[in-house]
Design a protein around this motif. Structure first.
Motif: not given
Length: 106
Positions: A14-18
């Motif tokens: 997503t680009g937002d997750d680690i």
């Protein structure tokens, strides 16, 4: 790693997750990539974008792989000029979206 597995992993980014190290292993991310990309991240509490949640709980520190970094690695694996893509984007989510679009066009 084959192309279909790379595409499946990219679809999860997503680009937002680690991603936790355990999750990376479960999803069969190559061990060398995990070692290269893993880092320890610290929550910033000024905004939700900088705050890290794990299993719906706020954490102050978290070790893992940012999925935007994984998406870039996958893009390279799939033959994309990821540096060019990254340089033209303004956010992590737009980087992932642009990588996906470039894969679809290739």
């Amino acid at each position: 790693m084959n192309r279909s597995h790379a595409l499946m992993l990219l679809s999860e980014c997503t680009g937002d997750d680690i991603w936790s190290i355990e999750y990376c292993i479960q999803r069969l991310v190559p061990e060398a990539w995990i070692k290269q990309l893993q880092d320890a991240y610290e929550s910033g509490f000024d905004s939700n974008d900088a705050t890290i949640f794990y299993r719906e709980k706020l954490v102050s520190q978290f070790e893992g792989v940012r999925d935007v970094d994984l998406a870039c690695k996958l893009g390279q694996f799939l033959g994309l000029d990821v540096d060019r893509i990254v340089s033209s984007q303004h956010s992590r989510t737009s980087v992932v979206r642009a990588i996906r679009e470039a894969v679809e066009e290739s």
